[in-house]
Design a protein around this motif. Sequence first.
Motif, PDB file in Angstrom:
ATOM      1  N   SER A  41      -3.397  11.451   0.227  1.00 14.88           N
ATOM      2  CA  SER A  41      -2.332  11.156  -0.742  1.00 14.88           C
ATOM      3  C   SER A  41      -1.243  12.216  -0.703  1.00 14.88           C
ATOM      4  O   SER A  41      -0.057  11.903  -0.788  1.00 14.88           O
ATOM      5  N   GLU A  81      -1.169   5.709  -4.886  1.00 13.47           N
ATOM      6  CA  GLU A  81      -2.565   5.451  -5.195  1.00 13.47           C
ATOM      7  C   GLU A  81      -2.680   4.854  -6.597  1.00 13.47           C
ATOM      8  O   GLU A  81      -1.923   5.216  -7.495  1.00 13.47           O
ATOM      9  N   ASP A 157      -0.888   3.808  -0.006  1.00 13.73           N
ATOM     10  CA  ASP A 157      -2.019   4.675  -0.323  1.00 13.73           C
ATOM     11  C   ASP A 157      -3.156   3.842  -0.903  1.00 13.73           C
ATOM     12  O   ASP A 157      -3.063   3.360  -2.021  1.00 13.73           O
ATOM     13  N   GLU A 158      -4.186   3.677  -0.144  1.00 17.33           N
ATOM     14  CA  GLU A 158      -5.350   2.871  -0.510  1.00 17.33           C
ATOM     15  C   GLU A 158      -4.956   1.494  -1.041  1.00 17.33           C
ATOM     16  O   GLU A 158      -5.243   1.156  -2.188  1.00 17.33           O
TER      17      GLU A 158
END
Lengths: 314, 252
Positions: A41, A81, A157-158
Amino acid sequence: MIDVQDLTKQYAGRVAVDHISFRVEPGEIVGFLGPNGAGKSTTMRILSGFMPPTSGRAMVAGHDVFRDSLNVRRKVGYMPENAPLYTDMKVKEYLHFRGELKGLRGRDLRVRTGEAMDLCAITDVRRRLIGNLSKGYKQRVALADALIHRPPLLILDEPTNGLDPTQIRHVRELLRSLRPAHTILLSTHILSEVELTCDRVIMLHHGRIRASDTPRNLARQLRATSLVRLELQGDGRISEKLEALPGVRKVIVEKPDGAWQCYSLRVESQNDIREAILDVATASRWKIRELHRQLPTLEDVFVELAASEEGKKR
Amino acid sequence: MRTFWVLLKKEVKAFFVSPVAFIVLALLMVLNGFSFRAALTVLETAPSEGSIVTWTFQPLWFWLSYFFIFPLLTMRLFAEEKKLGTLETLFTAPVSTWQVVGAKFLAALIIYCILWLPGMGNFALLKWISGGVVEVPGGALKGSAVILFVMGLFNLAVGCFASSLTSNQIVAAIISFTTSLLHFLLGIFITNIGKKIPAAFADIVNYIASVEHIRTFTNGLIDTRPIVYYVSLAALFLALTHQVVEFRRWRP
Ligand SMILES: Nc1ncnc2c1ncn2[C@@H]1O[C@H](COP(=O)(O)OP(=O)(O)O)[C@@H](O)[C@H]1O
Ligand SMILES: [Mg+2]
């Protein structure tokens, strides 16, 4: 598209990203892989222009992320995230706002908002309050926001965190369909994700790059063991004969299936011993009904990598 | 510029989505109503110095309740974005920190000005009902509007700053309320001891003392010095807010 050199980020003296360098070419889908706290991140926040690196240099689409941050942000679609969103806005209202903020106007804005909602399959909730949506929907609203202005680079991010398997497959297909026009950098700590979606994997651990290759090569190159499964009928000292083969680390005797005896062999993955097994079988007059080699998954590689790290520390 | 309008529109809308604007409006209308009624009572019972405007805006309790408005209007601005994590999406869009700070502040200011409309309407109503018998002095009204506006600028800027410091709206509200009130009380304190100090000090004192400003402005005297004072303080606090929001971008 991305050129990172010697990038370091410290938080109050603690190193989160430690002198990493890598490149991402246009059109690639690259996966950042690493356990929690690896620095994924942090790297992505720097690349999206949210915060500057402590030292080192990062160029995105030809612009320096710190000095030319506004131009970088115009070319990047970033999804942070956990998909932070304004909970008191409605889905369509939010995307409209974000589109306008990113420079879309009038007809363009309306068309792209609709397109983004269709792509991410959130059109049916466009009049609902974001705060009342399930995690899966929120995640896709954030994704729609990231790609609404059709940025050449997507930093996600994810992106599949918190989605169910069907939704994960949908996102995966979506990302692949964006491929010719968009370069994608995504992060995940789920290995199967990266194996299925990415052209290349960059493995991060404790802020450093541990490996960078295609998922297949990575699995092959790292000295993980592969598994060979075997079902046969025969007599004699079968396990001993199998253990004598080159590259076999361990023979596991499994529950027999009727008259068939079952074995699993842990084998160093650079050897393919299936032919050798057949030769032994012919010589010993065994009957074989299954002989199957399973290549190591990234999961195995990862576990090994983490274990070797731990080993080094002690 | 276009980006600024987009941000401003969103911020103004946000006030009406949450009940905040309506709560403050109700609070302010009650406050104004009481104050106005009290002023009428004063004028009804005996002949007195000062106009209806002076009597409405000068009581101390009016000002003490008045400082509740600012935390309510500003506590949300940055604290909520911090809590939700949306500063990250906001600042990865092509916007500058000044645009964000400016839009949030201006939105709060716009709401603040709108909130005063019914209060000002009281005077028009009075004039209309009494058929022009009651005199509403225009100068005093203008002065009151100016002082309410510039003190609003200052206190809203303080609120913005407080909100940028924390992700907890309650904490932001407490910081902003305390700062506003302390500044006001400091003015009263200084005015009181000011009577015992040499005249040379009195000039300096008059810069800080809000009560003095209120007295002069509601009497219809528009003095530029307090205006400059509040506007520059507001600018200072907005600059501080900008620095706090930019903090993550500082390079060691
Ligand atoms: N805002 C922050 N302040 C201090 N430390 C942080 C902050 N964000 C992340 N870290 C630390 O930096 C390291 C890397 O974090 P992060 O980049 O979030 O990892 P990942 O995304 O791979 O899980 C972690 O050790 C984390 O505790
Ligand atoms: Mg992370």
